[in-house]
Design a protein around this motif. Structure first.
Motif, mmCIF file in Angstrom:
data_model
loop_
_atom_site.group_PDB
_atom_site.id
_atom_site.type_symbol
_atom_site.label_atom_id
_atom_site.label_comp_id
_atom_site.label_asym_id
_atom_site.label_seq_id
_atom_site.Cartn_x
_atom_site.Cartn_y
_atom_site.Cartn_z
ATOM 1 N N ALA A 73 5.282 15.468 -2.969
ATOM 2 C CA ALA A 73 4.602 14.341 -2.332
ATOM 3 C C ALA A 73 5.064 14.141 -0.881
ATOM 4 O O ALA A 73 4.263 13.841 -0.011
ATOM 5 N N ASP A 74 6.346 14.303 -0.635
ATOM 6 C CA ASP A 74 6.913 14.104 0.699
ATOM 7 C C ASP A 74 7.583 15.403 1.128
ATOM 8 O O ASP A 74 8.692 15.719 0.699
ATOM 9 N N LYS A 75 6.905 16.175 2.001
ATOM 10 C CA LYS A 75 7.431 17.470 2.414
ATOM 11 C C LYS A 75 8.811 17.348 3.054
ATOM 12 O O LYS A 75 9.653 18.225 2.870
ATOM 13 N N ALA A 76 9.044 16.276 3.783
ATOM 14 C CA ALA A 76 10.328 16.095 4.467
ATOM 15 C C ALA A 76 11.481 15.940 3.477
ATOM 16 O O ALA A 76 12.633 16.143 3.838
ATOM 17 N N ALA A 77 11.178 15.598 2.228
ATOM 18 C CA ALA A 77 12.213 15.428 1.199
ATOM 19 C C ALA A 77 12.412 16.707 0.375
ATOM 20 O O ALA A 77 13.101 16.682 -0.644
ATOM 21 N N LEU A 78 11.837 17.816 0.818
ATOM 22 C CA LEU A 78 11.951 19.082 0.094
ATOM 23 C C LEU A 78 13.412 19.451 -0.141
ATOM 24 O O LEU A 78 14.231 19.399 0.773
ATOM 25 N N ALA A 79 13.721 19.829 -1.363
ATOM 26 C CA ALA A 79 15.060 20.323 -1.720
ATOM 27 C C ALA A 79 14.864 21.439 -2.740
ATOM 28 O O ALA A 79 14.711 21.178 -3.931
ATOM 29 N N ALA A 80 14.838 22.676 -2.266
ATOM 30 C CA ALA A 80 14.587 23.827 -3.127
ATOM 31 C C ALA A 80 15.888 24.566 -3.405
ATOM 32 O O ALA A 80 16.475 25.147 -2.496
ATOM 33 N N PRO A 81 16.362 24.532 -4.652
ATOM 34 C CA PRO A 81 17.593 25.252 -4.986
ATOM 35 C C PRO A 81 17.362 26.765 -5.049
ATOM 36 O O PRO A 81 16.227 27.235 -5.099
ATOM 37 N N ASP A 82 18.458 27.511 -5.047
ATOM 38 C CA ASP A 82 18.375 28.965 -5.227
ATOM 39 C C ASP A 82 17.544 29.287 -6.461
ATOM 40 O O ASP A 82 17.638 28.611 -7.480
ATOM 41 N N GLY A 83 16.730 30.322 -6.353
ATOM 42 C CA GLY A 83 15.935 30.771 -7.490
ATOM 43 C C GLY A 83 14.605 30.060 -7.647
ATOM 44 O O GLY A 83 13.838 30.386 -8.538
ATOM 45 N N SER A 84 14.316 29.105 -6.790
ATOM 46 C CA SER A 84 13.052 28.373 -6.919
ATOM 47 C C SER A 84 11.943 29.057 -6.119
ATOM 48 O O SER A 84 12.171 30.026 -5.391
ATOM 49 N N GLU A 85 10.734 28.525 -6.288
ATOM 50 C CA GLU A 85 9.555 29.053 -5.599
ATOM 51 C C GLU A 85 8.838 27.915 -4.894
ATOM 52 O O GLU A 85 8.584 26.876 -5.494
ATOM 53 N N ILE A 86 8.512 28.142 -3.633
ATOM 54 C CA ILE A 86 7.730 27.187 -2.859
ATOM 55 C C ILE A 86 6.395 27.837 -2.558
ATOM 56 O O ILE A 86 6.339 28.898 -1.947
ATOM 57 N N ALA A 87 5.314 27.211 -3.000
ATOM 58 C CA ALA A 87 3.974 27.675 -2.677
ATOM 59 C C ALA A 87 3.436 26.820 -1.543
ATOM 60 O O ALA A 87 3.547 25.597 -1.573
ATOM 61 N N LEU A 88 2.886 27.471 -0.536
ATOM 62 C CA LEU A 88 2.288 26.781 0.601
ATOM 63 C C LEU A 88 0.783 26.867 0.451
ATOM 64 O O LEU A 88 0.209 27.956 0.436
ATOM 65 N N LEU A 89 0.150 25.704 0.297
ATOM 66 C CA LEU A 89 -1.261 25.626 -0.056
ATOM 67 C C LEU A 89 -2.082 25.134 1.131
ATOM 68 O O LEU A 89 -1.953 23.974 1.542
ATOM 69 N N PRO A 90 -2.960 25.973 1.668
ATOM 70 C CA PRO A 90 -3.800 25.561 2.784
ATOM 71 C C PRO A 90 -4.889 24.606 2.298
ATOM 72 O O PRO A 90 -5.109 24.478 1.099
ATOM 73 N N PRO A 91 -5.578 23.964 3.242
ATOM 74 C CA PRO A 91 -6.699 23.102 2.834
ATOM 75 C C PRO A 91 -7.731 23.911 2.065
ATOM 76 O O PRO A 91 -7.954 25.082 2.340
ATOM 77 N N VAL A 92 -8.340 23.281 1.085
ATOM 78 C CA VAL A 92 -9.375 23.929 0.299
ATOM 79 C C VAL A 92 -10.667 23.892 1.100
ATOM 80 O O VAL A 92 -11.049 22.874 1.651
ATOM 81 N N SER A 93 -11.309 25.060 1.187
ATOM 82 C CA SER A 93 -12.581 25.105 1.906
ATOM 83 C C SER A 93 -13.717 25.079 0.900
ATOM 84 O O SER A 93 -13.632 25.675 -0.170
ATOM 85 N N GLY A 94 -14.764 24.377 1.242
ATOM 86 C CA GLY A 94 -15.916 24.274 0.348
ATOM 87 C C GLY A 94 -16.859 25.438 0.546
ATOM 88 O O GLY A 94 -16.716 26.249 1.435
ATOM 89 N N GLY A 95 -17.846 25.505 -0.321
ATOM 90 C CA GLY A 95 -18.788 26.597 -0.167
ATOM 91 C C GLY A 95 -19.962 26.465 -1.058
ATOM 92 O O GLY A 95 -20.163 25.695 -1.888
#
Length: 80
Positions: free
Chosen positions: A58-80
């Motif tokens: 919810a709050d990117k600035a509060a990100l805390a990813a421990p070793d072994g975790s995965e962060i997915a970066l999701l771009p805006p969804v485009s319509g079609g």
């Protein structure tokens, strides 16, 4: 260990690969530094979402990813 970054959509094109491993643990500032200036500028926008181990952050600035975790970066969804 490392944190796996997963780039989806146009972010994968900007990153030059769909995935990248970076040293962990990782916080927001560390993520931006690991991405480099062009990609970091894109990720800082409100439209790009982050998911940590499958759960939206919810709050990117509060990100805390421990070793072994995965962060997915999701771009805006485009319509079609």
């Amino acid at each position: 260990m490392a944190v796996k970054l997963v780039f989806l959509g146009k972010l994968a094109d900007l990153a030059g690969a769909p995935e990248r491993d970076v040293a962990g643990p990782l916080d927001w500032d560390g993520l931006l530094a690991a991405l480099g200036p062009q990609l970091a500028a894109q990720v800082q926008g409100e439209k790009v979402k982050l998911a940590l181990d499958g759960a939206l952050v919810a709050d990117k600035a509060a990100l805390a990813a421990p070793d072994g975790s995965e962060i997915a970066l999701l771009p805006p969804v485009s319509g079609g």
